[in-house]
Design an enzyme around this catalytic site. Sequence first.
Site, PDB file in Angstrom:
ATOM      1  N   GLY A 157       0.861  -1.181   0.000  1.00  0.00           N
ATOM      2  CA  GLY A 157       0.000   0.000   0.000  1.00  0.00           C
ATOM      3  C   GLY A 157       0.895   1.228   0.000  1.00  0.00           C
ATOM      4  O   GLY A 157       2.017   1.195  -0.509  1.00  0.00           O
ATOM      5  N   ARG A 158       0.409   2.293   0.627  1.00  0.00           N
ATOM      6  CA  ARG A 158       1.149   3.562   0.586  1.00  0.00           C
ATOM      7  C   ARG A 158       2.507   3.450   1.268  1.00  0.00           C
ATOM      8  O   ARG A 158       3.510   3.922   0.736  1.00  0.00           O
ATOM      9  CB  ARG A 158       0.341   4.649   1.278  1.00  0.00           C
ATOM     10  CG  ARG A 158      -1.012   4.903   0.646  1.00  0.00           C
ATOM     11  CD  ARG A 158      -1.773   5.924   1.473  1.00  0.00           C
ATOM     12  NE  ARG A 158      -3.154   5.986   1.118  1.00  0.00           N
ATOM     13  CZ  ARG A 158      -4.096   5.213   1.648  1.00  0.00           C
ATOM     14  NH1 ARG A 158      -3.802   4.312   2.568  1.00  0.00           N
ATOM     15  NH2 ARG A 158      -5.344   5.325   1.262  1.00  0.00           N
ATOM     16  N   ILE A 159       2.547   2.832   2.450  1.00  0.00           N
ATOM     17  CA  ILE A 159       3.811   2.749   3.191  1.00  0.00           C
ATOM     18  C   ILE A 159       4.752   1.750   2.515  1.00  0.00           C
ATOM     19  O   ILE A 159       5.955   2.021   2.351  1.00  0.00           O
ATOM     20  CB  ILE A 159       3.558   2.395   4.677  1.00  0.00           C
ATOM     21  CG1 ILE A 159       2.636   3.441   5.321  1.00  0.00           C
ATOM     22  CG2 ILE A 159       4.874   2.292   5.446  1.00  0.00           C
ATOM     23  CD1 ILE A 159       2.123   3.092   6.717  1.00  0.00           C
ATOM     24  N   ARG A 180      -3.263  -7.915  -1.411  1.00  0.00           N
ATOM     25  CA  ARG A 180      -4.597  -8.401  -1.772  1.00  0.00           C
ATOM     26  C   ARG A 180      -4.860  -8.189  -3.253  1.00  0.00           C
ATOM     27  O   ARG A 180      -5.504  -8.990  -3.913  1.00  0.00           O
ATOM     28  CB  ARG A 180      -5.669  -7.670  -0.952  1.00  0.00           C
ATOM     29  CG  ARG A 180      -5.792  -8.240   0.445  1.00  0.00           C
ATOM     30  CD  ARG A 180      -6.709  -7.412   1.283  1.00  0.00           C
ATOM     31  NE  ARG A 180      -6.161  -6.071   1.490  1.00  0.00           N
ATOM     32  CZ  ARG A 180      -6.621  -5.203   2.379  1.00  0.00           C
ATOM     33  NH1 ARG A 180      -7.657  -5.497   3.108  1.00  0.00           N
ATOM     34  NH2 ARG A 180      -6.069  -4.022   2.531  1.00  0.00           N
ATOM     35  N   THR A 238       6.632  -3.009  10.901  1.00  0.00           N
ATOM     36  CA  THR A 238       6.295  -1.652  11.360  1.00  0.00           C
ATOM     37  C   THR A 238       4.780  -1.424  11.270  1.00  0.00           C
ATOM     38  O   THR A 238       4.335  -0.285  11.310  1.00  0.00           O
ATOM     39  CB  THR A 238       7.014  -0.577  10.502  1.00  0.00           C
ATOM     40  OG1 THR A 238       6.731  -0.827   9.121  1.00  0.00           O
ATOM     41  CG2 THR A 238       8.505  -0.563  10.731  1.00  0.00           C
ATOM     42  N   ARG A 240       1.593  -3.705  12.697  1.00  0.00           N
ATOM     43  CA  ARG A 240       0.986  -3.969  13.994  1.00  0.00           C
ATOM     44  C   ARG A 240       1.602  -5.242  14.559  1.00  0.00           C
ATOM     45  O   ARG A 240       1.789  -6.225  13.821  1.00  0.00           O
ATOM     46  CB  ARG A 240      -0.530  -4.179  13.858  1.00  0.00           C
ATOM     47  CG  ARG A 240      -1.334  -2.907  13.625  1.00  0.00           C
ATOM     48  CD  ARG A 240      -1.346  -1.993  14.856  1.00  0.00           C
ATOM     49  NE  ARG A 240      -2.146  -0.803  14.653  1.00  0.00           N
ATOM     50  CZ  ARG A 240      -1.676   0.362  14.213  1.00  0.00           C
ATOM     51  NH1 ARG A 240      -0.387   0.509  13.940  1.00  0.00           N
ATOM     52  NH2 ARG A 240      -2.480   1.396  14.065  1.00  0.00           N
ATOM     53  N   GLU A 269       2.016  -4.402  23.402  1.00  0.00           N
ATOM     54  CA  GLU A 269       2.693  -3.110  23.581  1.00  0.00           C
ATOM     55  C   GLU A 269       2.212  -2.521  24.898  1.00  0.00           C
ATOM     56  O   GLU A 269       1.013  -2.570  25.169  1.00  0.00           O
ATOM     57  CB  GLU A 269       2.355  -2.160  22.431  1.00  0.00           C
ATOM     58  CG  GLU A 269       3.060  -2.563  21.159  1.00  0.00           C
ATOM     59  CD  GLU A 269       2.825  -1.614  19.988  1.00  0.00           C
ATOM     60  OE1 GLU A 269       2.298  -0.507  20.201  1.00  0.00           O
ATOM     61  OE2 GLU A 269       3.172  -2.003  18.858  1.00  0.00           O
ATOM     62  N   HIS A 288       7.193   1.755  18.831  1.00  0.00           N
ATOM     63  CA  HIS A 288       6.075   2.227  17.987  1.00  0.00           C
ATOM     64  C   HIS A 288       6.215   3.724  17.675  1.00  0.00           C
ATOM     65  O   HIS A 288       5.361   4.528  18.053  1.00  0.00           O
ATOM     66  CB  HIS A 288       4.727   1.930  18.661  1.00  0.00           C
ATOM     67  CG  HIS A 288       3.592   1.869  17.677  1.00  0.00           C
ATOM     68  ND1 HIS A 288       2.525   1.018  17.807  1.00  0.00           N
ATOM     69  CD2 HIS A 288       3.355   2.576  16.530  1.00  0.00           C
ATOM     70  CE1 HIS A 288       1.678   1.196  16.807  1.00  0.00           C
ATOM     71  NE2 HIS A 288       2.161   2.150  16.010  1.00  0.00           N
ATOM     72  N   ILE A 289       7.306   4.054  16.982  1.00  0.00           N
ATOM     73  CA  ILE A 289       7.556   5.463  16.647  1.00  0.00           C
ATOM     74  C   ILE A 289       7.426   5.744  15.157  1.00  0.00           C
ATOM     75  O   ILE A 289       7.911   6.763  14.666  1.00  0.00           O
ATOM     76  CB  ILE A 289       8.963   5.921  17.127  1.00  0.00           C
ATOM     77  CG1 ILE A 289      10.074   5.036  16.520  1.00  0.00           C
ATOM     78  CG2 ILE A 289       9.051   5.961  18.638  1.00  0.00           C
ATOM     79  CD1 ILE A 289      11.435   5.692  16.499  1.00  0.00           C
ATOM     80  N   GLY A 290       6.792   4.812  14.425  1.00  0.00           N
ATOM     81  CA  GLY A 290       6.701   4.962  12.965  1.00  0.00           C
ATOM     82  C   GLY A 290       6.285   6.350  12.507  1.00  0.00           C
ATOM     83  O   GLY A 290       6.895   6.940  11.623  1.00  0.00           O
TER      84      GLY A 290
HETATM   85  C1  GLV Z   1       0.199   4.226  13.744  1.00  0.00           C
HETATM   86  O1  GLV Z   1       0.546   3.153  14.143  1.00  0.00           O
HETATM   87  C2  GLV Z   1      -0.891   4.425  12.836  1.00  0.00           C
HETATM   88  O2  GLV Z   1      -1.639   3.480  12.554  1.00  0.00           O
HETATM   89  O3  GLV Z   1      -1.046   5.553  12.368  1.00  0.00           O
END
Ligand code: GLV
Length: 330
Positions: A157-159, A180, A238, A240, A269, A288-290
């Site tokens: 996807g985007r990331i 998918r 990165t 979940r 977490e 969790h600093i993405g």
């Molecule tokens: C961070 O984890 C988000 O889903 O934006």
Amino acid sequence: MSSKKVLITRLIPGIAKTMLTNAGLEVMEWQGDGPMTQQELITQTKQVNALLSLGADKLDKYFFSQCAHLDIIGQFAVGYDNIDIEAASLAGIPVSNTPDVLSEATADVAFGLMMAVSRKMFYNHKTIIRGEWKQFEPLKNLGFQLSGKTLGIFGMGRIGMVMAKRCKGAFDMNIIYHNRTRNREAEMRYGATYVSFEELIRESDVLSVHSVLSEETRGLFNREVFNQMKPSSIFINTSRGGVHNEADLIEALTKGSIWGAGLDVTNPEPMKPNNPLLEMPNVAVLPHIGSATVEARNGMARLAANNIISFYRDGSVPNCINPKVLKTPG
Ligand code: GLV
């Protein structure tokens, strides 16, 4: 619009409050240093019309049974696995998220973890702190080179697209992906090749997860999957923590079914400080600093506020996850 109240469930960049207030909405902000308990959240939500929520807020069936009066939810995140979308839809509540604005930031963390793991950076840093750096070591601390290796992306996807771009540009990596649906843009721009899930796990030197957490992906990366990966491979997550099985990951790293792992998300977490992953040389873990850049967090605050404002302005919600609940004009 003036009578509508919005609850922001944590302190987030001030631009959200400014935008909501300027649009004539009354804003309540939870001032606590952590998320509210669900009961507290319900009590507070009963006093408002709209919610600007965060990932730690548990918006499940029970929540919606208590707060079916809400007009709209603007989630301050791209992920929304904390929200029971079906229950929200049954209550007729549109739910929105904040895509795009955090893609660069999150992909940067995936890229950074990949580099950190491949050269055991976090571990080597710790050896200095422990006073263990005595001399140059010709045969110790060897990592491996990323140039020309195969990057497997689960969830293009985007990331995932930004990660592909980074890895293609920096290391001319060969990109394979499983998704998918086919992503023709990734294929055209980065020469990415669509492969089956089985091929993805067998062929990747670095496997980076960028999917959503859903019933299909929960616990997907487990012992069976790690056993099929290359013993020299790196697993990066990165998205979940629920997408991987952490006990199976520890076992895979201990047995050598895979070589290393980089996690920005864990399960649960926060991760406990005595988790064995934190002492493994080929592992890098972040809390969790993405999306934790000024740019991304301001962008998220803007989008979350804008989704709520648009709804009250004309019934539209730009980043709606369940658009079927929106009343179409006429
Ligand atoms: C961070 O984890 C988000 O889903 O934006």
